[in-house]
Design a protein around this motif. Structure first.
Motif, PDB file in Angstrom:
ATOM      1  N   GLU A 169      -9.848  -7.686  -1.266  1.00  0.00           N
ATOM      2  CA  GLU A 169     -10.971  -7.977  -2.306  1.00  0.00           C
ATOM      3  C   GLU A 169     -11.694  -6.659  -2.670  1.00  0.00           C
ATOM      4  O   GLU A 169     -12.011  -6.449  -3.790  1.00  0.00           O
ATOM      5  N   LEU A 170     -12.009  -5.800  -1.662  1.00  0.00           N
ATOM      6  CA  LEU A 170     -13.025  -4.713  -1.992  1.00  0.00           C
ATOM      7  C   LEU A 170     -12.324  -3.660  -2.530  1.00  0.00           C
ATOM      8  O   LEU A 170     -12.825  -3.022  -3.630  1.00  0.00           O
ATOM      9  N   SER A 171     -10.864  -3.480  -2.220  1.00  0.00           N
ATOM     10  CA  SER A 171      -9.951  -2.405  -2.850  1.00  0.00           C
ATOM     11  C   SER A 171      -9.898  -2.735  -4.465  1.00  0.00           C
ATOM     12  O   SER A 171      -9.729  -2.034  -5.344  1.00  0.00           O
ATOM     13  N   ALA A 172      -9.667  -4.016  -4.577  1.00  0.00           N
ATOM     14  CA  ALA A 172      -9.295  -4.595  -5.911  1.00  0.00           C
ATOM     15  C   ALA A 172     -10.330  -4.349  -6.757  1.00  0.00           C
ATOM     16  O   ALA A 172     -10.458  -3.883  -7.896  1.00  0.00           O
ATOM     17  N   LYS A 173     -11.863  -4.841  -6.275  1.00  0.00           N
ATOM     18  CA  LYS A 173     -13.004  -4.274  -7.125  1.00  0.00           C
ATOM     19  C   LYS A 173     -12.979  -2.637  -7.253  1.00  0.00           C
ATOM     20  O   LYS A 173     -13.582  -2.506  -8.393  1.00  0.00           O
ATOM     21  N   LEU A 174     -12.664  -1.967  -6.591  1.00  0.00           N
ATOM     22  CA  LEU A 174     -12.867  -0.537  -6.508  1.00  0.00           C
ATOM     23  C   LEU A 174     -11.825  -0.129  -7.850  1.00  0.00           C
ATOM     24  O   LEU A 174     -12.095   0.624  -8.698  1.00  0.00           O
TER      25      LEU A 174
ATOM     26  N   MET B  44       0.869  -1.089   0.068  1.00  0.00           N
ATOM     27  CA  MET B  44      -0.139  -0.140   0.022  1.00  0.00           C
ATOM     28  C   MET B  44       1.025   1.357  -0.183  1.00  0.00           C
ATOM     29  O   MET B  44       1.993   1.147   0.441  1.00  0.00           O
ATOM     30  N   LYS B  45       0.468   2.328  -0.743  1.00  0.00           N
ATOM     31  CA  LYS B  45       1.117   3.565  -0.555  1.00  0.00           C
ATOM     32  C   LYS B  45       0.334   4.562  -0.722  1.00  0.00           C
ATOM     33  O   LYS B  45      -0.958   4.604  -0.935  1.00  0.00           O
ATOM     34  N   LYS B  46       0.793   5.865  -0.308  1.00  0.00           N
ATOM     35  CA  LYS B  46      -0.187   7.238  -0.384  1.00  0.00           C
ATOM     36  C   LYS B  46      -0.623   7.262  -1.715  1.00  0.00           C
ATOM     37  O   LYS B  46      -0.117   6.846  -2.627  1.00  0.00           O
ATOM     38  N   GLY B  47      -2.044   7.681  -1.556  1.00  0.00           N
ATOM     39  CA  GLY B  47      -2.648   8.126  -2.939  1.00  0.00           C
ATOM     40  C   GLY B  47      -3.694   6.840  -3.240  1.00  0.00           C
ATOM     41  O   GLY B  47      -4.317   7.231  -4.146  1.00  0.00           O
ATOM     42  N   ASP B  48      -3.365   5.679  -2.730  1.00  0.00           N
ATOM     43  CA  ASP B  48      -4.291   4.639  -3.127  1.00  0.00           C
ATOM     44  C   ASP B  48      -5.586   4.790  -2.583  1.00  0.00           C
ATOM     45  O   ASP B  48      -5.825   5.050  -1.507  1.00  0.00           O
ATOM     46  N   LYS B  49      -6.613   4.495  -3.527  1.00  0.00           N
ATOM     47  CA  LYS B  49      -7.944   4.335  -3.049  1.00  0.00           C
ATOM     48  C   LYS B  49      -8.213   3.196  -2.715  1.00  0.00           C
ATOM     49  O   LYS B  49      -8.065   2.095  -3.334  1.00  0.00           O
ATOM     50  N   VAL B  50      -8.721   3.026  -1.494  1.00  0.00           N
ATOM     51  CA  VAL B  50      -9.063   1.434  -0.648  1.00  0.00           C
ATOM     52  C   VAL B  50     -10.730   1.566  -0.104  1.00  0.00           C
ATOM     53  O   VAL B  50     -10.903   2.573   0.230  1.00  0.00           O
ATOM     54  N   ILE B  51     -10.703   0.413   0.360  1.00  0.00           N
ATOM     55  CA  ILE B  51     -12.012   0.481   1.113  1.00  0.00           C
ATOM     56  C   ILE B  51     -11.810  -0.568   2.328  1.00  0.00           C
ATOM     57  O   ILE B  51     -11.069  -1.529   2.133  1.00  0.00           O
ATOM     58  N   THR B  52     -12.318  -0.331   3.267  1.00  0.00           N
ATOM     59  CA  THR B  52     -11.713  -0.888   4.758  1.00  0.00           C
ATOM     60  C   THR B  52     -12.805  -2.227   4.778  1.00  0.00           C
ATOM     61  O   THR B  52     -13.884  -2.449   3.974  1.00  0.00           O
ATOM     62  N   LYS B  53     -12.523  -3.075   5.638  1.00  0.00           N
ATOM     63  CA  LYS B  53     -13.493  -4.314   5.768  1.00  0.00           C
ATOM     64  C   LYS B  53     -14.687  -3.844   6.222  1.00  0.00           C
ATOM     65  O   LYS B  53     -15.741  -4.807   6.135  1.00  0.00           O
ATOM     66  N   SER B  54     -14.928  -2.804   6.954  1.00  0.00           N
ATOM     67  CA  SER B  54     -16.231  -2.338   7.408  1.00  0.00           C
ATOM     68  C   SER B  54     -16.982  -1.548   6.275  1.00  0.00           C
ATOM     69  O   SER B  54     -18.050  -1.122   6.793  1.00  0.00           O
TER      70      SER B  54
ATOM     71  N   ASP C 190     -12.605   1.465 -11.455  1.00  0.00           N
ATOM     72  CA  ASP C 190     -12.106   2.794 -11.836  1.00  0.00           C
ATOM     73  C   ASP C 190     -11.426   2.735 -13.227  1.00  0.00           C
ATOM     74  O   ASP C 190     -11.617   3.571 -13.982  1.00  0.00           O
ATOM     75  N   LYS C 191     -10.872   1.744 -13.478  1.00  0.00           N
ATOM     76  CA  LYS C 191     -10.251   1.362 -14.786  1.00  0.00           C
ATOM     77  C   LYS C 191     -11.386   1.410 -15.815  1.00  0.00           C
ATOM     78  O   LYS C 191     -11.231   1.868 -16.804  1.00  0.00           O
ATOM     79  N   SER C 192     -12.375   0.616 -15.405  1.00  0.00           N
ATOM     80  CA  SER C 192     -13.505   0.407 -16.613  1.00  0.00           C
ATOM     81  C   SER C 192     -14.256   1.894 -16.846  1.00  0.00           C
ATOM     82  O   SER C 192     -14.546   2.226 -17.744  1.00  0.00           O
TER      83      SER C 192
END
Length: 101
Positions: free
Chosen positions: A82-87, A39-49, A91-93
């Motif tokens: 998993e949720l961050s990968a879906k995000l 993980m690095k600064k600027g990454d868009k992520v989703i927490t498990k919650s 975004d790419k699509s």
């Protein structure tokens, strides 16, 4: 020879359990560990919650996410791979659809 025939079903059950349950779980844990490490600064992520945000600050154990309501501090392990990968895939699509339009 009879003892081998008696043990064969147990060995077969263990082999099936290993290849169907244990090995995939170990692979998933390894991927999750690499995701947390990379993980690095600027990454868009989703927490498990389910909290969406962008990484603003990283330490060894924690990360600060910037959300619409402000900045929130989370443990690194609270980020869902998993949720961050879906995000990232959505975004790419979305970017492809904008370029095509």
């Amino acid at each position: 020879m009879q003892t081998l025939n008696q043990l064969a079903p147990y060995i077969l059950v263990f082999a099936v359990l290993y290849f169907m349950m244990i090995r995939p779980q170990m692979r998933r844990q390894k991927q999750e560990k690499n995701f947390i490490k990379e993980m690095k600064k600027g990454d868009k992520v989703i927490t498990k919650s389910g909290m969406h945000g962008r990484i603003v600050e990283l330490t060894d154990d924690t990360c600060v996410l910037e959300t619409l309501s402000g900045k929130i501090k989370f443990e690194r392990t609270a980020i869902s791979m998993e949720l961050s990968a879906k995000l990232k895939n959505t975004d790419k699509s979305d970017k492809k659809e904008i370029k095509e339009a």
